[in-house]
Design a protein around this motif. Structure first.
Motif, PDB file in Angstrom:
ATOM      1  N   LYS A  38       0.689  -1.056   0.103  1.00 55.76           N
ATOM      2  CA  LYS A  38       0.013  -0.015   0.064  1.00 55.76           C
ATOM      3  C   LYS A  38       0.911   1.231   0.110  1.00 55.76           C
ATOM      4  O   LYS A  38       1.768   1.345   0.797  1.00 55.76           O
ATOM      5  CB  LYS A  38      -0.917   0.066   1.142  1.00 55.76           C
ATOM      6  CG  LYS A  38      -1.959  -1.249   1.229  1.00 55.76           C
ATOM      7  CD  LYS A  38      -2.882  -1.153   2.650  1.00 55.76           C
ATOM      8  CE  LYS A  38      -3.930  -2.173   2.396  1.00 55.76           C
ATOM      9  NZ  LYS A  38      -4.566  -2.150   3.875  1.00 55.76           N
ATOM     10  N   LYS A  39       0.521   2.147  -0.956  1.00 57.25           N
ATOM     11  CA  LYS A  39       1.391   3.473  -1.259  1.00 57.25           C
ATOM     12  C   LYS A  39       1.273   4.429   0.194  1.00 57.25           C
ATOM     13  O   LYS A  39       2.263   5.075   0.508  1.00 57.25           O
ATOM     14  CB  LYS A  39       1.056   4.042  -2.211  1.00 57.25           C
ATOM     15  CG  LYS A  39       1.351   3.417  -3.674  1.00 57.25           C
ATOM     16  CD  LYS A  39       1.185   4.026  -4.931  1.00 57.25           C
ATOM     17  CE  LYS A  39       1.520   3.359  -6.075  1.00 57.25           C
ATOM     18  NZ  LYS A  39       1.202   4.206  -7.580  1.00 57.25           N
ATOM     19  N   ILE A  40      -0.016   4.448   0.792  1.00 58.46           N
ATOM     20  CA  ILE A  40      -0.215   5.232   1.875  1.00 58.46           C
ATOM     21  C   ILE A  40       0.611   4.766   3.006  1.00 58.46           C
ATOM     22  O   ILE A  40       0.975   5.459   3.641  1.00 58.46           O
ATOM     23  CB  ILE A  40      -1.592   5.120   2.377  1.00 58.46           C
ATOM     24  CG1 ILE A  40      -2.018   6.089   3.340  1.00 58.46           C
ATOM     25  CG2 ILE A  40      -1.817   3.684   2.707  1.00 58.46           C
ATOM     26  CD1 ILE A  40      -1.889   7.376   3.122  1.00 58.46           C
ATOM     27  N   ASN A  41       1.155   3.345   3.436  1.00 54.78           N
ATOM     28  CA  ASN A  41       2.015   3.121   4.268  1.00 54.78           C
ATOM     29  C   ASN A  41       3.393   3.526   4.114  1.00 54.78           C
ATOM     30  O   ASN A  41       3.892   4.059   5.048  1.00 54.78           O
ATOM     31  CB  ASN A  41       2.105   1.558   4.396  1.00 54.78           C
ATOM     32  CG  ASN A  41       0.547   0.951   4.832  1.00 54.78           C
ATOM     33  OD1 ASN A  41      -0.041   1.587   5.420  1.00 54.78           O
ATOM     34  ND2 ASN A  41       0.476  -0.293   4.496  1.00 54.78           N
ATOM     35  N   ILE A  42       3.718   3.722   2.757  1.00 55.34           N
ATOM     36  CA  ILE A  42       5.161   4.222   2.390  1.00 55.34           C
ATOM     37  C   ILE A  42       5.166   5.590   2.821  1.00 55.34           C
ATOM     38  O   ILE A  42       6.150   6.205   3.485  1.00 55.34           O
ATOM     39  CB  ILE A  42       5.422   3.891   1.059  1.00 55.34           C
ATOM     40  CG1 ILE A  42       5.465   2.552   0.714  1.00 55.34           C
ATOM     41  CG2 ILE A  42       6.853   4.675   0.783  1.00 55.34           C
ATOM     42  CD1 ILE A  42       5.748   2.139  -0.697  1.00 55.34           C
ATOM     43  N   ILE A  43       4.063   6.356   2.475  1.00 56.47           N
ATOM     44  CA  ILE A  43       4.079   7.823   2.675  1.00 56.47           C
ATOM     45  C   ILE A  43       4.042   8.083   4.025  1.00 56.47           C
ATOM     46  O   ILE A  43       4.716   8.997   4.570  1.00 56.47           O
ATOM     47  CB  ILE A  43       2.726   8.468   2.108  1.00 56.47           C
ATOM     48  CG1 ILE A  43       2.854   8.243   0.624  1.00 56.47           C
ATOM     49  CG2 ILE A  43       2.505   9.896   2.256  1.00 56.47           C
ATOM     50  CD1 ILE A  43       1.650   8.732  -0.157  1.00 56.47           C
ATOM     51  N   MET A  44       3.090   7.307   4.962  1.00 59.00           N
ATOM     52  CA  MET A  44       3.184   7.637   6.352  1.00 59.00           C
ATOM     53  C   MET A  44       4.395   7.190   7.117  1.00 59.00           C
ATOM     54  O   MET A  44       4.858   7.799   7.856  1.00 59.00           O
ATOM     55  CB  MET A  44       1.998   6.743   6.960  1.00 59.00           C
ATOM     56  CG  MET A  44       0.640   7.078   6.575  1.00 59.00           C
ATOM     57  SD  MET A  44       0.287   8.795   7.542  1.00 59.00           S
ATOM     58  CE  MET A  44      -1.402   9.307   7.054  1.00 59.00           C
ATOM     59  N   LEU A  45       5.085   6.324   6.629  1.00 60.19           N
ATOM     60  CA  LEU A  45       6.636   5.820   7.059  1.00 60.19           C
ATOM     61  C   LEU A  45       7.509   6.911   7.001  1.00 60.19           C
ATOM     62  O   LEU A  45       8.272   7.128   7.659  1.00 60.19           O
ATOM     63  CB  LEU A  45       6.927   4.370   6.525  1.00 60.19           C
ATOM     64  CG  LEU A  45       7.761   3.671   7.480  1.00 60.19           C
ATOM     65  CD1 LEU A  45       7.112   3.110   8.890  1.00 60.19           C
ATOM     66  CD2 LEU A  45       8.136   2.341   6.758  1.00 60.19           C
ATOM     67  N   ALA A  46       7.351   7.483   5.590  1.00 65.97           N
ATOM     68  CA  ALA A  46       8.299   8.471   5.318  1.00 65.97           C
ATOM     69  C   ALA A  46       7.905   9.906   6.196  1.00 65.97           C
ATOM     70  O   ALA A  46       8.882  10.468   6.704  1.00 65.97           O
ATOM     71  CB  ALA A  46       8.166   9.067   3.987  1.00 65.97           C
ATOM     72  N   VAL A  47       6.917   9.995   6.608  1.00 68.83           N
ATOM     73  CA  VAL A  47       6.581  11.131   7.386  1.00 68.83           C
ATOM     74  C   VAL A  47       6.839  10.909   8.851  1.00 68.83           C
ATOM     75  O   VAL A  47       7.550  12.007   9.370  1.00 68.83           O
ATOM     76  CB  VAL A  47       5.113  11.463   7.340  1.00 68.83           C
ATOM     77  CG1 VAL A  47       4.404  12.231   8.283  1.00 68.83           C
ATOM     78  CG2 VAL A  47       4.415  11.909   6.226  1.00 68.83           C
ATOM     79  N   LEU A  48       6.976   9.763   9.239  1.00 67.87           N
ATOM     80  CA  LEU A  48       7.233   9.126  10.610  1.00 67.87           C
ATOM     81  C   LEU A  48       8.673   9.398  10.652  1.00 67.87           C
ATOM     82  O   LEU A  48       9.165   9.805  11.938  1.00 67.87           O
ATOM     83  CB  LEU A  48       6.719   7.932  11.029  1.00 67.87           C
ATOM     84  CG  LEU A  48       6.967   7.363  12.295  1.00 67.87           C
ATOM     85  CD1 LEU A  48       6.564   8.029  13.299  1.00 67.87           C
ATOM     86  CD2 LEU A  48       6.459   5.692  12.319  1.00 67.87           C
ATOM     87  N   LEU A  49       9.381   8.893   9.801  1.00 67.44           N
ATOM     88  CA  LEU A  49      10.954   9.268   9.808  1.00 67.44           C
ATOM     89  C   LEU A  49      11.371  10.386   9.955  1.00 67.44           C
ATOM     90  O   LEU A  49      12.292  10.954  10.574  1.00 67.44           O
ATOM     91  CB  LEU A  49      11.573   8.426   8.528  1.00 67.44           C
ATOM     92  CG  LEU A  49      12.892   8.622   8.314  1.00 67.44           C
ATOM     93  CD1 LEU A  49      13.718   7.901   9.374  1.00 67.44           C
ATOM     94  CD2 LEU A  49      13.575   7.821   7.179  1.00 67.44           C
ATOM     95  N   ILE A  50      10.455  11.253   9.105  1.00 68.64           N
ATOM     96  CA  ILE A  50      10.802  12.746   9.290  1.00 68.64           C
ATOM     97  C   ILE A  50      10.819  13.532  10.527  1.00 68.64           C
ATOM     98  O   ILE A  50      11.620  14.230  11.053  1.00 68.64           O
ATOM     99  CB  ILE A  50      10.130  13.588   8.185  1.00 68.64           C
ATOM    100  CG1 ILE A  50      10.722  13.350   6.732  1.00 68.64           C
ATOM    101  CG2 ILE A  50      10.296  15.111   8.441  1.00 68.64           C
ATOM    102  CD1 ILE A  50       9.708  13.754   5.597  1.00 68.64           C
TER     103      ILE A  50
END
Length: 313
Positions: A38-50
């Motif tokens: 799921k692309k939303i998980n990649i986006i959310m994970l990137a936001v969490l990393l930031i």
């Protein structure tokens, strides 16, 4: 025809029949395959990393000092535009200045580091104790009698009351707040897992293990807990954001920790809203708290769904 032409000895290796031709299954590899689909998980994970990088790395280099400009009245309660006009454009000025002349941007990320550390500390302690004790609680009938009585007594005491008393008696430090949130917090998680374990404790493989003399502790750790991996991940996903929200609530009512967490910032910056109207110094920690809790919840819930083996088909 000769016998040699009609018959020949079988040279097949019997050990080959024991080999499994199906591809090797890796549970966690399948979990991450489903999660990253799921692309939303990649986006959310990137936001969490930031968020984590800004919360833990940025304060190390920001040189944040809450009282550096406390004697300079011209530096207090500045909007972003006024702060940039006075001090020049920099990352420290993009959210303006607070009531002590401190950079709101620096203050928010310093508070985020404390709040995130607090949430993860509470979650690790409560989940570890709750899951292990809950597994044993649900499997051992003798232990169940004792723990049920403990739960009936302690469970009826409001957590806010426990935290308030401990903070008043001891102190309002980071360690005290973690202790106050975990001294009874694990009990509710343990009770939840107790009910889950009761559902599966009498299955055939558990009965077979007991007949073979396996201890209850080993059965709980090896047979039951791996079966509930997705439940553990899902519950942890809900617990971590809840501790941040609870810390904000306690700070808002004046019972939070002394450290300048996000909840403490919201509590201190509330007065600026009443006096000056819209202020970035109030809304900045509110927005950051909201983003952190939403991102942690979404990532955790989707990771919990991916941990369910039924989604690996």
């Amino acid at each position: 025809m000769s016998e040699e032409e009609l018959f020949s000895f079988d040279t097949h290796d019997k050990s080959e029949a024991e080999k499994i031709t199906a591809p090797r299954y890796s549970y966690w590899k399948s979990v991450f395959r489903v999660f990253f689909k799921k692309k939303i998980n990649i986006i959310m994970l990137a936001v969490l990393l930031i968020l984590i990088l800004f919360a833990y790395i940025y304060p190390m280099f920001s040189g944040y000092d809450k009282f550096a400009n406390i004697t300079d009245a011209s530096m207090k309660h500045l909007t972003p535009s006024a702060s940039i006009a006075k001090n020049g454009f920099s990352i420290h000025e993009i959210l303006g200045r607070g009531g002590s002349g401190e950079s709101t941007f620096d203050a928010v990320w310093n508070g985020a580091r404390i709040s995130i550390s607090f949430a993860f500390s509470c979650a690790i302690i409560n989940m570890t104790l709750g899951v292990i004790i809950g597994a044993i609680w649900g499997f051992s009938k003798k232990f169940d009698l004792i723990m049920t009585e403990v739960y009936n007594i302690v469970g009826n005491v409001p957590l806010t009351l426990v935290v308030s008393v401990l903070v008043l008696v001891m102190s309002s430090s980071f360690g005290t707040m973690v202790f106050a949130m975990t001294v009874t917090g694990w009990l509710f998680i343990a009770y939840f897992f107790r009910t889950q374990v009761i559902i599966i404790r009498d299955r055939e493989y558990n009965l077979a293990s007991r007949c073979l003399g396996t201890s209850i502790f080993k059965i709980a750790i090896r047979n039951i807990l791996p079966f509930m991996t997705s439940i553990i991940v899902t519950l942890a996903a809900a617990e971590i954001p809840s501790y941040i929200s609870y810390e904000v609530f306690l700070s808002y009512i004046g019972m939070g920790m002394a450290d300048m967490s996000l909840g403490k910032l919201i509590f201190q910056y509330e007065s600026s809203m009443a006096i000056s109207g819209w202020q970035f110094e109030f809304w900045s920690p509110v927005i950051v708290v909201s983003i952190i809790t939403v991102v942690l919840y979404v990532v955790g819930q989707n990771l919990g769904d991916a941990s369910d083996p039924r989604t690996h088909m």
